[in-house]
Write a protein that holds these residues in place. Structure first.
Motif, mmCIF file in Angstrom:
data_model
loop_
_atom_site.group_PDB
_atom_site.id
_atom_site.type_symbol
_atom_site.label_atom_id
_atom_site.label_comp_id
_atom_site.label_asym_id
_atom_site.label_seq_id
_atom_site.Cartn_x
_atom_site.Cartn_y
_atom_site.Cartn_z
ATOM 1 N N ALA A 189 0.822 -1.212 0.000
ATOM 2 C CA ALA A 189 0.000 0.000 0.000
ATOM 3 C C ALA A 189 0.855 1.261 0.000
ATOM 4 N N ILE A 190 1.965 1.245 0.718
ATOM 5 C CA ILE A 190 2.889 2.387 0.735
ATOM 6 C C ILE A 190 3.367 2.694 -0.682
ATOM 7 N N PHE A 250 -5.147 2.074 -0.523
ATOM 8 C CA PHE A 250 -6.140 1.129 -0.003
ATOM 9 C C PHE A 250 -5.446 -0.024 0.712
ATOM 10 N N LEU A 251 -5.853 -0.278 1.968
ATOM 11 C CA LEU A 251 -5.273 -1.351 2.771
ATOM 12 C C LEU A 251 -6.295 -1.817 3.795
ATOM 13 N N VAL A 252 -6.551 -3.121 3.838
ATOM 14 C CA VAL A 252 -7.488 -3.666 4.817
ATOM 15 C C VAL A 252 -6.875 -4.864 5.524
ATOM 16 N N ILE A 257 0.058 0.151 -4.179
ATOM 17 C CA ILE A 257 -0.572 -1.097 -4.624
ATOM 18 C C ILE A 257 -1.703 -1.426 -3.654
ATOM 19 N N PRO A 258 -2.950 -1.455 -4.085
ATOM 20 C CA PRO A 258 -4.045 -1.834 -3.174
ATOM 21 C C PRO A 258 -3.767 -3.209 -2.578
ATOM 22 N N ALA A 259 -3.986 -3.339 -1.270
ATOM 23 C CA ALA A 259 -3.551 -4.561 -0.591
ATOM 24 C C ALA A 259 -4.514 -4.980 0.503
ATOM 25 N N ALA A 260 -4.511 -6.286 0.754
ATOM 26 C CA ALA A 260 -5.310 -6.865 1.828
ATOM 27 C C ALA A 260 -4.512 -7.968 2.490
ATOM 28 N N GLY A 261 -4.573 -8.002 3.821
ATOM 29 C CA GLY A 261 -3.961 -9.090 4.578
ATOM 30 C C GLY A 261 -5.052 -9.965 5.163
#
Length: 260
Positions: A123-124, A166-168, A127-131
């Motif tokens: 995300a930094i 975007f990060l969730v 790149i939209p990311a999800a963990g």
């Protein structure tokens, strides 16, 4: 020729962990998948990067039968994201999915988590990311519910115009499919680890310490990730990496700032 998104898959449990194989299975038909993951477990590494040691990146063939290119990295989960973008892809992937972690990363665990730090590094870099984390530490855990959650969120990420950075943080309860309630967007619960350090002796009589402790939830709100998980929902917490505390900042400006 139709557009195919590039999906970077990373984790912190290591490239041979069942969680990463289940994550791949959940999204295998949604785009071109590239896997870059640690060559050994890296849980609890947080946002550590390798500075004083060499980094090694090796092409492996764990997912060749699926037509998926995969690499193992000697560094941390954050190193994996950096090397995926700069060495393997030479570009940004469309999205980054991290996990599926064996064990919870809800509440304050997001700070310590290698799974979430890998997603945050993505995300930094825009790149939209999800963990993703499943509340089950067992190596042979049932990932059926987790795979459905991953699929739903990945499809939404790929079909939506997402906000910048975007990060969730997504956590999935350990429940049978029949008892799974759905997905809830939550806030991060206020909780902490209360540690103890037991002094022990090794076989040669030398002292060492072993960390023990318990997780303490200080937040009884019904809108938290911990409460949603307790009720059988998967929790989705939007996360940001700007750690500025505006409330404390306002107090400091009022009480500490001095014009010279």
């Amino acid at each position: 020729m139709s557009y195919r998104p590039t999906i970077l898959i990373v984790n912190d449990d290591g490239i041979t962990a069942p969680g990463i194989a289940n994550l791949i299975d959940a999204v295998i038909d949604l785009g071109e998948i590239i896997v870059v993951a640690p060559d050994s477990p890296q849980s609890g590494m947080g946002h550590a990067v390798t500075i004083g040691n060499t980094l090694r990146l090796e092409r492996v063939h764990l997912f060749d039968e699926l037509g998926i290119e995969s690499y193992q990295c000697s560094g941390t989960p954050v190193d994996c994201v950096k090397m995926a973008q700069d060495v393997v892809l030479h570009r940004k992937p469309t999205i980054c999915l991290s996990g599926i972690n064996h064990g919870s990363n809800a509440s304050i665990n997001v700070i310590y988590s290698g799974t979430m730090s890998a997603a945050m590094e993505a995300a930094i870099n825009g790149i939209p990311a999800a963990g993703f984390s499943l509340m089950d530490f067992k190596w042979d855990a049932d990932f059926s519910v987790a795979k459905k959650v991953v699929r739903t969120i990945a499809e939404q990420m790929l079909s939506s115009r997402l906000p910048e950075n975007f990060l969730v943080n997504v956590n999935i309860p350990r429940v049978p499919e029949a008892e799974f309630k759905g997905i809830k967007v939550c806030r991060q619960a206020s909780a902490q680890w209360k540690e103890n350090f037991e002094k022990r002796l090794d076989p040669r009589g030398n002292e060492y310490y072993w960390m023990t402790g318990k997780f303490v939830n200080n937040d009884m709100g019904d809108d938290t990730d911990l409460e949603s998980l307790k009720q059988g929902y998967a929790s989705v917490v939007p996360v940001k990496f700007d750690l500025t505390d505006e409330v404390v900042g306002s107090w400091i400006r009022r009480n500490w700032e001095v014009e010279s």
